[in-house]
Design a protein around this motif. Structure first.
Motif, PDB file in Angstrom:
ATOM      1  N   PRO C  56      32.642 -44.112  67.991  1.00 39.10           N
ATOM      2  CA  PRO C  56      32.863 -43.044  67.011  1.00 39.10           C
ATOM      3  C   PRO C  56      31.560 -42.370  66.593  1.00 39.10           C
ATOM      4  CG  PRO C  56      33.050 -45.174  65.950  1.00 39.10           C
ATOM      5  CD  PRO C  56      32.891 -45.447  67.419  1.00 39.10           C
ATOM      6  N   HIS C  57      30.433 -42.939  67.006  1.00 37.92           N
ATOM      7  CA  HIS C  57      29.134 -42.375  66.639  1.00 37.92           C
ATOM      8  C   HIS C  57      28.813 -41.153  67.498  1.00 37.92           C
ATOM      9  CE1 HIS C  57      24.537 -42.654  66.995  1.00 37.92           C
ATOM     10  NE2 HIS C  57      24.756 -42.221  65.780  1.00 37.92           N
ATOM     11  N   ARG C  58      28.767 -41.356  68.830  1.00 36.49           N
ATOM     12  CA  ARG C  58      28.397 -40.233  69.711  1.00 36.49           C
ATOM     13  C   ARG C  58      29.301 -40.122  70.936  1.00 36.49           C
ATOM     14  NH1 ARG C  58      26.238 -38.534  66.144  1.00 36.49           N
ATOM     15  NH2 ARG C  58      24.067 -38.040  65.717  1.00 36.49           N
ATOM     16  N   GLN C  73      29.383 -54.091  72.338  1.00 35.30           N
ATOM     17  CA  GLN C  73      28.171 -53.416  71.877  1.00 35.30           C
ATOM     18  C   GLN C  73      28.054 -52.102  72.637  1.00 35.30           C
ATOM     19  OE1 GLN C  73      24.156 -54.519  73.301  1.00 35.30           O
ATOM     20  NE2 GLN C  73      23.868 -55.287  71.209  1.00 35.30           N
ATOM     21  N   TYR C  76      25.080 -47.247  74.290  1.00 38.70           N
ATOM     22  CA  TYR C  76      24.140 -46.176  73.977  1.00 38.70           C
ATOM     23  C   TYR C  76      23.185 -46.588  72.844  1.00 38.70           C
ATOM     24  CZ  TYR C  76      22.829 -41.155  73.927  1.00 38.70           C
ATOM     25  OH  TYR C  76      22.172 -39.959  74.031  1.00 38.70           O
ATOM     26  N   HIS C  77      23.730 -46.778  71.619  1.00 35.90           N
ATOM     27  CA  HIS C  77      22.871 -47.114  70.478  1.00 35.90           C
ATOM     28  C   HIS C  77      23.118 -48.508  69.928  1.00 35.90           C
ATOM     29  CE1 HIS C  77      23.085 -42.633  70.456  1.00 35.90           C
ATOM     30  NE2 HIS C  77      21.802 -42.737  70.232  1.00 35.90           N
ATOM     31  N   PHE C  89      27.925 -54.597  63.444  1.00 38.16           N
ATOM     32  CA  PHE C  89      26.466 -54.518  63.565  1.00 38.16           C
ATOM     33  C   PHE C  89      26.051 -53.084  63.855  1.00 38.16           C
ATOM     34  CE2 PHE C  89      22.701 -55.006  66.523  1.00 38.16           C
ATOM     35  CZ  PHE C  89      21.777 -55.309  65.518  1.00 38.16           C
ATOM     36  N   VAL C  90      25.109 -52.620  63.047  1.00 40.06           N
ATOM     37  CA  VAL C  90      24.471 -51.333  63.318  1.00 40.06           C
ATOM     38  C   VAL C  90      22.980 -51.615  63.474  1.00 40.06           C
ATOM     39  CG1 VAL C  90      23.958 -49.032  62.435  1.00 40.06           C
ATOM     40  CG2 VAL C  90      26.190 -50.061  61.991  1.00 40.06           C
ATOM     41  N   PRO C  91      22.437 -51.449  64.672  1.00 41.92           N
ATOM     42  CA  PRO C  91      21.051 -51.860  64.920  1.00 41.92           C
ATOM     43  C   PRO C  91      20.041 -51.197  63.990  1.00 41.92           C
ATOM     44  CG  PRO C  91      22.147 -51.382  66.988  1.00 41.92           C
ATOM     45  CD  PRO C  91      23.083 -50.956  65.903  1.00 41.92           C
ATOM     46  N   SER C  92      20.380 -50.020  63.491  1.00 38.89           N
ATOM     47  CA  SER C  92      19.381 -49.256  62.741  1.00 38.89           C
ATOM     48  C   SER C  92      19.495 -49.422  61.230  1.00 38.89           C
ATOM     49  CB  SER C  92      19.512 -47.780  63.105  1.00 38.89           C
ATOM     50  OG  SER C  92      20.818 -47.333  62.796  1.00 38.89           O
ATOM     51  N   GLN C  93      20.449 -50.195  60.765  1.00 40.04           N
ATOM     52  CA  GLN C  93      20.556 -50.378  59.313  1.00 40.04           C
ATOM     53  C   GLN C  93      21.224 -51.707  59.014  1.00 40.04           C
ATOM     54  OE1 GLN C  93      22.792 -46.592  58.974  1.00 40.04           O
ATOM     55  NE2 GLN C  93      24.333 -47.742  57.838  1.00 40.04           N
ATOM     56  N   THR C  95      23.231 -52.349  56.229  1.00 42.44           N
ATOM     57  CA  THR C  95      24.591 -52.238  55.705  1.00 42.44           C
ATOM     58  C   THR C  95      25.449 -51.457  56.691  1.00 42.44           C
ATOM     59  OG1 THR C  95      24.010 -50.196  54.587  1.00 42.44           O
ATOM     60  CG2 THR C  95      23.783 -52.229  53.303  1.00 42.44           C
ATOM     61  N   PRO C  97      28.502 -48.894  57.184  1.00 47.56           N
ATOM     62  CA  PRO C  97      29.308 -47.915  56.429  1.00 47.56           C
ATOM     63  C   PRO C  97      30.785 -48.298  56.440  1.00 47.56           C
ATOM     64  CG  PRO C  97      27.845 -46.817  58.011  1.00 47.56           C
ATOM     65  CD  PRO C  97      27.791 -48.276  58.312  1.00 47.56           C
ATOM     66  N   VAL C  99      33.405 -46.572  56.563  1.00 48.31           N
ATOM     67  CA  VAL C  99      34.246 -45.826  57.520  1.00 48.31           C
ATOM     68  C   VAL C  99      34.090 -46.324  58.942  1.00 48.31           C
ATOM     69  CG1 VAL C  99      34.248 -43.675  56.194  1.00 48.31           C
ATOM     70  CG2 VAL C  99      32.423 -44.095  57.865  1.00 48.31           C
ATOM     71  N   TYR C 100      33.111 -47.193  59.175  1.00 47.94           N
ATOM     72  CA  TYR C 100      32.832 -47.552  60.560  1.00 47.94           C
ATOM     73  C   TYR C 100      33.845 -48.522  61.145  1.00 47.94           C
ATOM     74  CZ  TYR C 100      29.171 -45.163  62.915  1.00 47.94           C
ATOM     75  OH  TYR C 100      28.493 -44.216  63.632  1.00 47.94           O
TER      76      TYR C 100
END
Lengths: 354, 354, 354
Positions: C56-58, C73, C76-77, C89-93, C95, C97, C99-100
């Motif tokens: 849902p990100h890109r 996983q 891409y990101h 898991f979000v590699p860049s943060q 917390t 979100p 909605v994720y």
């Protein structure tokens, strides 16, 4: 058109890379740029020229035509144009109609690249081209090399998005040039009129697999990674690896490199992608040319796979954004603003002439 | 649709070549004609037949079906139609519904060709087919040969444009059948109800490279070159070379030939292209069949390259016309008028039945 | 969209086969289903899972991503989702979100198949899946085998039409599994809420060529052939051959088989086609897997050839119907009614929330 407003896909008033300078020579080089066929060649005095790539008579491609001296003779009916785009010869008549000319695009060679301005030529200010200093091209002891001119079957913004979000390095390129720290480390942004810059400094961080090519040392390093996006399609990347505080040679540089990604729309849904690089020795460059090819293929793959999904789905759901998307979103907004300005001006012009 | 008004691409009421007569035999021959699938075969009594190429039951292609005697049995559910298009057998029922029939197209064999009338059959007047005399088919001592049935990925009008403007001979075919004189020499036009004719007479002109196949003489010649465009898709070409005034055999014919180009829309943006020729000896024909293949490939290439540009560009700029375009423009106007008439009649019919 | 009302091509609220159960394992299996990318895999505890196949990100495809334990996983990101579709898991943060999350589709394994519900999950009633009893899966002494998961470049309804009209057996498959009697024999229909059933009983009828694999006997037989269409995309076929009244072993079964065709829209104009079968011995199944492949290829060919005609013609003429089309027409009406209901509900919902 995703991710921009309907109808818009790229600004026209901006300098894009049309080719590596070394690609432009005796032969006619044909390339689609912003949905227009363009032909390029180098005149006898060494000037690189970009002209409309389509004969105005019957739309035959000049890339498949014949060069005669500094002129192009259309491969179909022989109508001939000089490097200024002026018609010089019509085989079937002795006078040349006043309207007979083709567009010559502003084309400037700077660094490894030939920069084209697809929009209003009156605005083609060379000062808007990234300077060699600001892209780190002139760093002492660094050798720049043009690596690959590619064609990617995905819209240009997908590659911009890719380059504006380096959190993908540890995942899409996890076996080569990135580690999870690329994503976990916050980036510092800086925006000015010319470019959007982002930097990450990683201390005592594992070495990405490919970086070990340049050293026998296998331990953690200090690393700087960043990208400067010069609007509307040039990304200048910085990479620097040093021995970390814990190492006897702490602070000493292991390797430093600059990478340059130029992304130029070919058609609405395809793009040209030019990759170049500089390093401290030609040997390192020769090796990198080989080892980075799979990395570039991963980016092309991601771009084409996403393009296919975008084109196939009936309704594309809105993207779910993350904090790390700030840079990409900022980049998109700047491009959208450029396009909106062009639309307004065009409409103003239409209104004025209506 | 370029270069015609939006929506129109070809007249329907007209004789087009559907196939070389020799292509039509025992086997079912399938071909797209004006965006309709058509199937052709030869019945036991030798009659060439053209029927709708699609079963009216579930749209299965008859070209992939089975011939049983003079009937076609649909390859899907076995529904069978005779050469008149009348259904003769429904495997799943004993009575045949009254509506069950397919269109039989008027198909006439004349010369090397089978001519089809895709439009209103009531108007299919055979007198509108070019006569063998007027296309130079019956010239004494000349042998006609069918050379190639091709499929070109470009709209039919691009090939008409090509054939209505022979100034391209010295450029697109500059290494084979033309010289710059083909363009530099003015043409003489003649228009009547059936065809648009153009002729060039070149005196003391260099021989095109390929013409030297027919003589050891290398000097200048007198040459006639011309084309008769029979609407809507047949071009009959004339070529004649003689020794020039300066030569001992002045006026004597070196070589003479007729070439016939039939262009029939397959779909809106692709076409069928049939090339045939006559010469004075079979040996000359056999050689020409080989040496002219690259020439035809050049025409296909130009057509497909232009088609690609037309389809890809957002807005196709208007063509810049030359004096030499008079013939092509006249040809386009005649075709456009035929299409406009059909549109008017269709609308009149719609109004009358509304 | 042919043969349905404009815009509609398949019901969403219904159980479709997404894969053979045996296809779902450790690896990420990616498949388009009703114009949505879907990814499937089996968790450590053996549960088959179907999730949205697009980050849902890109919009990167999960089918090209990485499985880590029971999570996916993104390739891409690196954003990671568990088998419930929840982001873990979000590699860049640090917390995640709120909605994720991605859609988890209802997926049920029954028989050889994994059944997916692409529509409103609240309505995904498992009781609507064909039971193993009603499709003849549980017949004693019969061994079920998954044969082929295919991708066909034609709209799903063309294969439904094919399976709802077995009069094609003696023609499209005339050299293998059918004879003219398949068409000539009237069928008996039965409709209930779950399925549309049709049966043909042929007495003293010639054996289809392929059936002779199972017996040395070459004479006429008694034969039952039929198909049960479970809406919206599953066809359960029955085949039974017996010695005829004239034979010493009159009434004894020569061979019996069940065939299962699952047809699931991939995109609007392409589909997934799953073929499975049961027979009394594994040896018969192994042979049938080979001998039936050309038969399935004939069906794919017919579907793709018709699709091409439908897409190319400007105006598709209405189909000429036969008495034998009653079953297919009934099947179409049921599907159209399902789609109409969904449209009404969507519009009601839109009105309610407007």
């Amino acid at each position: 058109m995703y991710p921009f407003t309907p109808g818009s896909y790229a600004p026209r008033n901006g300098w894009y890379v049309a080719a590596f300078a070394e690609e432009i020579g005796e032969a006619l080089l044909s390339r689609w740029i912003l949905n227009q066929p363009v032909v390029m060649y180098r005149t006898a005095d060494g000037t690189a020229v970009a002209l409309e790539g389509r004969c105005p008579h019957r739309h035959f491609p000049f890339g498949e035509s014949k060069r005669i001296g500094d002129t192009i003779q259309c491969g179909y009916h022989g109508i001939t144009f000089d490097a200024a785009g002026k018609c010089t010869f019509v085989p079937s008549q002795t006078t040349i109609p006043g309207v007979y000319s083709i567009k010559r695009y502003p084309l400037v060679e700077r660094g490894l690249w030939a920069w084209i301005w697809p929009g209003d030529p009156a605005r083609a200010d060379e000062a808007l081209i990234p300077t060699l200093d600001e892209i780190g091209y002139t760093l002492p002891g660094m050798i720049p090399n043009a690596f690959y001119a590619m064609h990617v079957k995905g819209r240009y913004q997908l590659l911009n998005d890719n380059l504006l979000d380096l959190t993908h390095l540890g995942y899409l390129h996890g076996t080569s040039i990135g580690t999870p720290d690329d994503a976990a480390t916050p980036e510092v942004r800086d925006l000015n009129e010319r470019r959007l810059s982002s930097r990450r400094t990683m201390l005592d961080t594992p070495q990405p697999p490919l970086h070990m090519e340049n050293t026998d040392y296998r331990g953690p390093i200090d690393r700087i990674s960043g990208m400067d996006f010069f609007f509307p399609g040039f990304h200048s990347g910085i990479g620097e690896q040093r021995y970390p505080r814990s190492h006897p040679q702490a602070g000493q540089i292991i390797n430093t490199s600059r990478v340059w990604h130029a992304v130029t729309p070919a058609t609405r849904m395809t793009c040209n992608y030019f990759f170049a690089m500089s390093a401290t020795t030609q040997e390192r460059l020769d090796r990198a040319k080989i080892t980075l090819k799979p990395v570039l293929d991963e980016d092309s793959f991601a771009t084409e796979a996403i393009e296919k999904i975008i084109q196939t789905m009936d309704e594309l759901p809105p993207e779910l954004m993350l904090k790390s998307d700030v840079t990409a979103v900022q980049g998109r907004r700047i491009l959208q603003a450029m396009m909106d300005r062009e639309t307004l001006e065009r409409e103003g012009l239409d209104a004025a002439t209506a």
